[in-house]
Write a protein that holds these residues in place. Structure first.
Motif, mmCIF file in Angstrom:
data_model
loop_
_atom_site.group_PDB
_atom_site.id
_atom_site.type_symbol
_atom_site.label_atom_id
_atom_site.label_comp_id
_atom_site.label_asym_id
_atom_site.label_seq_id
_atom_site.Cartn_x
_atom_site.Cartn_y
_atom_site.Cartn_z
ATOM 1 N N GLN A 61 9.490 -45.733 92.861
ATOM 2 C CA GLN A 61 8.151 -46.014 93.352
ATOM 3 C C GLN A 61 7.447 -44.706 93.709
ATOM 4 O O GLN A 61 8.087 -43.784 94.202
ATOM 5 N N PRO A 62 6.133 -44.618 93.471
ATOM 6 C CA PRO A 62 5.404 -43.376 93.789
ATOM 7 C C PRO A 62 5.482 -43.037 95.273
ATOM 8 O O PRO A 62 5.424 -43.923 96.129
ATOM 9 N N ILE A 63 5.639 -41.771 95.557
ATOM 10 C CA ILE A 63 5.686 -41.278 96.936
ATOM 11 C C ILE A 63 4.310 -40.773 97.321
ATOM 12 O O ILE A 63 3.716 -39.956 96.623
ATOM 13 N N GLN A 64 3.810 -41.248 98.448
ATOM 14 C CA GLN A 64 2.514 -40.797 98.944
ATOM 15 C C GLN A 64 2.704 -39.855 100.132
ATOM 16 O O GLN A 64 3.773 -39.761 100.711
ATOM 17 N N ASN A 65 1.634 -39.157 100.474
ATOM 18 C CA ASN A 65 1.602 -38.262 101.641
ATOM 19 C C ASN A 65 2.643 -37.142 101.564
ATOM 20 O O ASN A 65 3.166 -36.704 102.588
ATOM 21 N N ALA A 66 2.940 -36.684 100.362
ATOM 22 C CA ALA A 66 3.822 -35.532 100.178
ATOM 23 C C ALA A 66 2.977 -34.306 99.852
ATOM 24 O O ALA A 66 1.906 -34.410 99.240
ATOM 25 N N VAL A 67 3.465 -33.140 100.259
ATOM 26 C CA VAL A 67 2.764 -31.884 100.002
ATOM 27 C C VAL A 67 3.587 -31.037 99.037
ATOM 28 O O VAL A 67 4.777 -30.801 99.265
ATOM 29 N N ILE A 68 2.950 -30.586 97.973
ATOM 30 C CA ILE A 68 3.569 -29.686 96.999
ATOM 31 C C ILE A 68 2.978 -28.297 97.217
ATOM 32 O O ILE A 68 1.757 -28.121 97.204
ATOM 33 N N SER A 69 3.835 -27.327 97.442
ATOM 34 C CA SER A 69 3.363 -25.963 97.678
ATOM 35 C C SER A 69 3.994 -25.005 96.678
ATOM 36 O O SER A 69 5.099 -25.242 96.172
ATOM 37 N N PHE A 70 3.292 -23.918 96.403
ATOM 38 C CA PHE A 70 3.770 -22.929 95.436
ATOM 39 C C PHE A 70 2.985 -21.646 95.617
ATOM 40 O O PHE A 70 1.895 -21.631 96.213
ATOM 41 N N LYS A 71 3.521 -20.567 95.098
ATOM 42 C CA LYS A 71 2.832 -19.279 95.086
ATOM 43 C C LYS A 71 2.381 -19.009 93.654
ATOM 44 O O LYS A 71 3.172 -19.106 92.724
ATOM 45 N N ASP A 72 1.106 -18.676 93.512
ATOM 46 C CA ASP A 72 0.571 -18.446 92.169
ATOM 47 C C ASP A 72 0.065 -17.024 91.969
ATOM 48 O O ASP A 72 -0.671 -16.741 91.040
ATOM 49 N N GLY A 73 0.453 -16.118 92.866
ATOM 50 C CA GLY A 73 0.046 -14.732 92.716
ATOM 51 C C GLY A 73 -1.242 -14.388 93.424
ATOM 52 O O GLY A 73 -1.563 -13.211 93.599
ATOM 53 N N THR A 74 -1.991 -15.406 93.848
ATOM 54 C CA THR A 74 -3.218 -15.139 94.591
ATOM 55 C C THR A 74 -2.905 -15.074 96.078
ATOM 56 O O THR A 74 -1.909 -15.607 96.542
ATOM 57 N N VAL A 75 -3.764 -14.413 96.812
ATOM 58 C CA VAL A 75 -3.582 -14.263 98.252
ATOM 59 C C VAL A 75 -4.726 -14.970 98.953
ATOM 60 O O VAL A 75 -5.884 -14.826 98.561
ATOM 61 N N SER A 76 -4.400 -15.734 99.973
ATOM 62 C CA SER A 76 -5.441 -16.437 100.723
ATOM 63 C C SER A 76 -6.428 -15.432 101.300
ATOM 64 O O SER A 76 -6.051 -14.345 101.733
ATOM 65 N N SER A 77 -7.682 -15.812 101.278
ATOM 66 C CA SER A 77 -8.716 -14.906 101.784
ATOM 67 C C SER A 77 -8.568 -14.713 103.285
ATOM 68 O O SER A 77 -8.203 -15.626 104.012
ATOM 69 N N ASN A 78 -8.845 -13.506 103.742
ATOM 70 C CA ASN A 78 -8.786 -13.222 105.171
ATOM 71 C C ASN A 78 -10.146 -13.485 105.823
ATOM 72 O O ASN A 78 -10.701 -12.651 106.520
ATOM 73 N N THR A 79 -10.653 -14.669 105.525
ATOM 74 C CA THR A 79 -11.950 -15.034 106.076
ATOM 75 C C THR A 79 -11.851 -15.154 107.583
ATOM 76 O O THR A 79 -10.870 -15.655 108.111
ATOM 77 N N ALA A 80 -12.870 -14.687 108.277
ATOM 78 C CA ALA A 80 -12.865 -14.787 109.730
ATOM 79 C C ALA A 80 -12.730 -16.236 110.154
ATOM 80 O O ALA A 80 -13.210 -17.148 109.478
ATOM 81 N N ASN A 81 -12.041 -16.442 111.284
ATOM 82 C CA ASN A 81 -11.807 -17.789 111.758
ATOM 83 C C ASN A 81 -13.102 -18.582 111.902
ATOM 84 O O ASN A 81 -13.154 -19.785 111.651
ATOM 85 N N THR A 82 -14.165 -17.906 112.316
ATOM 86 C CA THR A 82 -15.432 -18.600 112.527
ATOM 87 C C THR A 82 -16.065 -19.058 111.226
ATOM 88 O O THR A 82 -16.935 -19.922 111.236
#
Length: 225
Positions: A45-66
């Motif tokens: 049966q399909p599983i819901q509410n699961a999170v798939i994570s991976f690294k794709d070579g990009t880096v999250s932006s260091n956007t200011a918290n605001t």
């Protein structure tokens, strides 16, 4: 328009069949650039509410918290909506109460311990999540209310849809999967290797009892093994 100009325009103007062929080629190219992952339980049966994570070579932006948008985890019919919320480290979450009863929101998870005491019909300040990891949210009045905030950092994270599916770039060869029923404390992620197939079915046995925010998470620190 002269006959020569008309002939030249006709030469460069694609016919309907050519346009359809180009569109189909573009669709096939886009499909070839992604892998579809489908998560199934031991009963297929399909599983819901699961999170798939991976690294794709990009880096999250260091956007200011605001500058980061405020995410929302609402309370509707004595449930946290959405049940699983993915945010970035340094992002704020608002906890509106759309019920006509009071709620007392809290978390004992080490990445973010917080408490919003009994409230309804009034706005409350959003909560900042400075550390990555999994934060389990509960209501001190209604024990069955449980929500999960997945705080990511330097990774891509996708919530599967109602059919248990999610798409990742074709270049991805390894993923991690989190689901609340993979371990007793709900902190574990499992790693899987992907092949070159367009569809990647993955079976996860979900036989572990669901955790409760009142007890299991008082000592949790981010993601466990």
């Amino acid at each position: 328009m002269t006959q020569a100009t008309s002939s030249l325009s006709a030469f460069f103007l694609p016919t309907l069949s050519n346009r359809l062929f180009i569109l189909l080629l573009l669709l096939m190219t886009n499909q070839a650039q992604a892998k579809t992952i489908q998560l199934l339980d031991q009963n297929q049966q399909p599983i819901q509410n699961a999170v798939i994570s991976f690294k794709d070579g990009t880096v999250s932006s260091n956007t200011a918290n605001t500058d980061k948008p405020i995410a929302i985890m609402d309370q509707i019919k004595k449930r946290f909506v959405p049940r699983v919320l993915i945010i970035e480290k340094g992002q704020k979450v608002s906890f509106p109460n759309s019920d006509n009863i009071r709620h007392h929101v809290f978390s004992f998870s080490s990445p973010k311990m917080f408490e919003i005491k009994l409230y309804k019909d009034q706005p409350v300040p959003p909560v900042m999540f400075e550390q990555s990891g999994l934060v389990v949210v509960g209501c001190n009045i209604h024990d069955r209310m449980v929500g999960y905030i997945y705080v990511k950092d330097q990774e891509q994270a996708i919530l599967v849809d109602a059919t248990g599916k999610a798409e990742v770039p074709d270049s991805i060869s390894q993923i991690s999967i989190w689901h609340e029923e993979l371990s007793k404390q709900g902190q574990s992620r499992q790693t899987f290797e992907l092949d070159d197939s367009a569809l990647q079915p993955i079976e996860l046995p979900l036989a572990v009892a669901k955790p409760t925010p009142n007890s299991s998470f008082s000592g949790s620190k981010g993601f466990g093994k």
